[in-house]
Design an enzyme around this catalytic site. Structure first.
Site, PDB file in Angstrom:
ATOM      1  N   SER A 261      -4.710   9.170   1.688  1.00  0.00           N
ATOM      2  CA  SER A 261      -3.507   8.469   1.256  1.00  0.00           C
ATOM      3  C   SER A 261      -3.516   7.037   1.783  1.00  0.00           C
ATOM      4  O   SER A 261      -4.321   6.676   2.648  1.00  0.00           O
ATOM      5  CB  SER A 261      -2.253   9.190   1.765  1.00  0.00           C
ATOM      6  OG  SER A 261      -2.130   9.028   3.178  1.00  0.00           O
ATOM      7  N   LYS A 262      -2.596   6.241   1.251  1.00  0.00           N
ATOM      8  CA  LYS A 262      -2.450   4.867   1.720  1.00  0.00           C
ATOM      9  C   LYS A 262      -2.105   4.828   3.207  1.00  0.00           C
ATOM     10  O   LYS A 262      -2.540   3.932   3.937  1.00  0.00           O
ATOM     11  CB  LYS A 262      -1.374   4.144   0.909  1.00  0.00           C
ATOM     12  CG  LYS A 262      -1.151   2.695   1.326  1.00  0.00           C
ATOM     13  CD  LYS A 262      -0.073   2.049   0.478  1.00  0.00           C
ATOM     14  CE  LYS A 262       0.178   0.611   0.897  1.00  0.00           C
ATOM     15  NZ  LYS A 262       0.670   0.518   2.290  1.00  0.00           N
ATOM     16  N   ARG A 263      -1.324   5.800   3.655  1.00  0.00           N
ATOM     17  CA  ARG A 263      -0.958   5.845   5.076  1.00  0.00           C
ATOM     18  C   ARG A 263      -2.190   5.965   5.971  1.00  0.00           C
ATOM     19  O   ARG A 263      -2.216   5.407   7.065  1.00  0.00           O
ATOM     20  CB  ARG A 263       0.000   7.019   5.332  1.00  0.00           C
ATOM     21  CG  ARG A 263       1.406   6.800   4.784  1.00  0.00           C
ATOM     22  CD  ARG A 263       2.344   7.892   5.238  1.00  0.00           C
ATOM     23  NE  ARG A 263       1.941   9.192   4.711  1.00  0.00           N
ATOM     24  CZ  ARG A 263       2.274   9.642   3.497  1.00  0.00           C
ATOM     25  NH1 ARG A 263       3.018   8.900   2.701  1.00  0.00           N
ATOM     26  NH2 ARG A 263       1.884  10.839   3.091  1.00  0.00           N
ATOM     27  N   ASP A 266      -3.629   2.489   6.211  1.00  0.00           N
ATOM     28  CA  ASP A 266      -2.803   1.648   7.085  1.00  0.00           C
ATOM     29  C   ASP A 266      -2.995   2.034   8.555  1.00  0.00           C
ATOM     30  O   ASP A 266      -3.042   1.177   9.436  1.00  0.00           O
ATOM     31  CB  ASP A 266      -1.325   1.797   6.709  1.00  0.00           C
ATOM     32  CG  ASP A 266      -1.018   1.232   5.330  1.00  0.00           C
ATOM     33  OD1 ASP A 266      -1.812   0.411   4.830  1.00  0.00           O
ATOM     34  OD2 ASP A 266       0.025   1.603   4.751  1.00  0.00           O
TER      35      ASP A 266
END
Length: 509
Positions: A261-263, A266
């Site tokens: 995921s994008k998380r 990040d």
């Protein structure tokens, strides 16, 4: 029956293209090119509530940057268009009517409140053969009442009528035969009158059939939809032209369990999108591989090896080589860990292979960002500087940190190196070194090195202390390429000027 290979990548313009979607597009492209087939880009924008401005342009730009060529699409055109689902409403209406006329679908008028009440009243409720007879639909309401409600504009949906108790076979080129009993399937919504658009399930099947798609290559998350899609092909009478299915393994978190995921990006400091994305609603900026300095060839090579291998130990492969080697036989069924550090390694390897002229062109903007006018240096000079340090760089931007002393003389000196290497007698020794360098007949690296090392030995000086102090005055710190390769490129005037400045500026602690 032999069919021409025709594959499609069908993203929804609901935001930036996830790196998992990029891999799906890449595998479609490799398979199509290997088999002399066509690559279709179809924009699936039937979800009007989730449409994001700019997302479609982003998809096209990302694929173009990566070298994933499109044969048919919104921009390219083609004989099977339109290639945007929102422009195919008439086609979908015709096929909805076809299913209704055949009794393979029915109209349902249940309101959101009525559906919620059914869910609360029945544990694990789903709209299927066991529940449809007690809901508000054309199977339970007289035909005249149905017509009246439609004429009055009462919102409705069209549901697929799944007959229970059938074993549905899905033949997957990667996973083999998958058998699902139809009793576990619900009557999926195929069309909504509210926006006059089909859902994914109907539009996907109709478009794949009419565009003569031979292979549906998509992510593993779509595998549960495959039995329903097989039943829809049968309901339309298209069973003989049903495409082959390939459901690719998921891209997984680098650590822990679950889908990437994008998380994760990040949290661990890597992009999950091919290009930088500026969210038009929130203003949030998400990093992209292109803007982070990745080369497109490196990203392609990296992604190709996530869930696939060439059958040997080869790692570095061009797009043409990937096309020749690609095979679903060597695809994994298990999810692939997203080893982002390996992506950096690939970029390092590809950076070493960039032709000199191209690398100079990529590095000049970096020089400008740091206040250096590239026009003050010849391309030959920049090439020589970059070639000396690129082995230490993963990205073009890294070259500045490694090569900046070639373009800007040091004004500060590493204090740890000063403390260790700069003694009280070092200014005198560096003054002697200047005299030695001024007397050189040749400034070539090997020639200068022999003379300087012979001088150090004849004087009985400590080789490491003298050479590190020499490097400190020229570079500003005790690291970098071979010292005499540096001085050959800088030339005598610049080298001696830097030593003189160091004698004046560096003071022993």
């Amino acid at each position: 029956m032999n069919r021409k290979v025709r594959v499609r990548f069908a993203p929804s313009p609901t935001g930036p293209l996830h790196i998992g979607g990029v891999r799906t597009a890449l595998f479609n492209y490799l398979f199509a090119r290997q088999n002399g087939g066509d690559m279709i880009l179809r924009i699936e924008d039937t979800d009007s509530q989730r449409f994001v401005p700019g997302a479609e342009d982003y998809i096209n730009e990302a694929l173009a940057w990566l070298g994933i060529g499109i044969d048919e699409g919104v921009r390219e055109g083609g004989a099977y268009g339109p290639y945007k689902q929102s422009e195919r409403r008439d086609i979908y209406r015709e096929h909805v009517k076809m299913l209704l006329d055949r009794g393979a679908a029915y109209i349902a008028f249940d309101t959101p409140a009525e559906l919620q009440a059914a869910r609360e009243a029945t544990p694990n409720f789903q709209y299927d053969a066991s529940t449809r007879e007690r809901m508000r639909n054309s199977l339970t309401i007289p035909a005249e009442e149905v017509r009246r409600m439609i004429d009055e504009g009462v919102p409705y949906v069209v549901r697929f009528k799944v007959e229970p108790g059938r074993d549905v076979e899905v033949n997957d080129l990667l996973r083999g035969k998958v058998v699902i009993n139809s009793s576990i399937l619900d009557d999926k919504v195929l069309y909504k009158s509210a926006d006059d658009l089909p859902t994914y399930h109907l539009a996907n099947i109709v478009d794949d059939h009419l565009m003569e798609v031979s292979h549906v290559i998509r992510g593993e998350e779509w595998l549960p939809s495959a039995p329903l899609h097989c039943l829809l092909y049968e309901a339309f009478g298209w069973g003989d032209t049903r495409p082959e299915f390939v459901h690719l393994p998921l891209l997984l978190k680098p650590d822990g369990k679950g889908k990437l995921s994008k998380r994760d990006g990040d949290r661990l400091g890597f992009p999950v999108f091919p290009l930088e994305w500026h969210d038009p609603k929130s203003g949030e900026v998400s990093s992209g591989y292109r803007e982070k300095g990745y080369l497109p060839e490196a990203v392609v090579n990296f992604l190709a090896l996530l869930g696939w291998n060439p059958g040997d130990d080869t790692e570095i492969m061009s797009m043409d080589e990937l096309i020749k080697k690609f095979s679903f036989e060597h695809c994994s069924r298990a999810g692939a860990k997203f080893a982002f550090d390996k992506g950096r390694w690939f970029n390092h390897e590809y950076l070493q292979r960039v032709p000199d002229a191209e690398l100079v062109g990529l590095f000049k903007p970096v020089l400008s960002e740091h206040g250096v006018n590239a026009a003050d240096f010849t391309d030959e000079y920049i090439t020589s500087a970059v070639n000396m340090v690129k082995g230490r760089a993963n990205f073009v931007a890294d070259l500045w940190e490694q090569a900046r002393f070639f373009f800007v003389a040091p004004v500060e000196y590493d204090p740890k190196a000063v403390k260790k290497r700069w003694s009280e007698e070092m200014p005198r020794i560096m003054g002697e070194l200047i005299e030695v360098l001024q007397g050189l007949d040749s400034w070539k690296s090997a020639d200068a090195e022999k003379v300087v090392l012979d001088w150090i030995a004849s004087k009985g000086y400590h080789l490491g202390n003298v050479m590190n102090a020499f490097r400190l005055t020229v570079v500003g710190e005790c690291k970098g390429p071979h010292m005499f390769d540096i001085t050959e490129l800088l030339g005598p005037d610049e080298t001696i000027a830097r030593i003189s400045r160091g004698i004046e500026s560096i003071h022993a602690e």
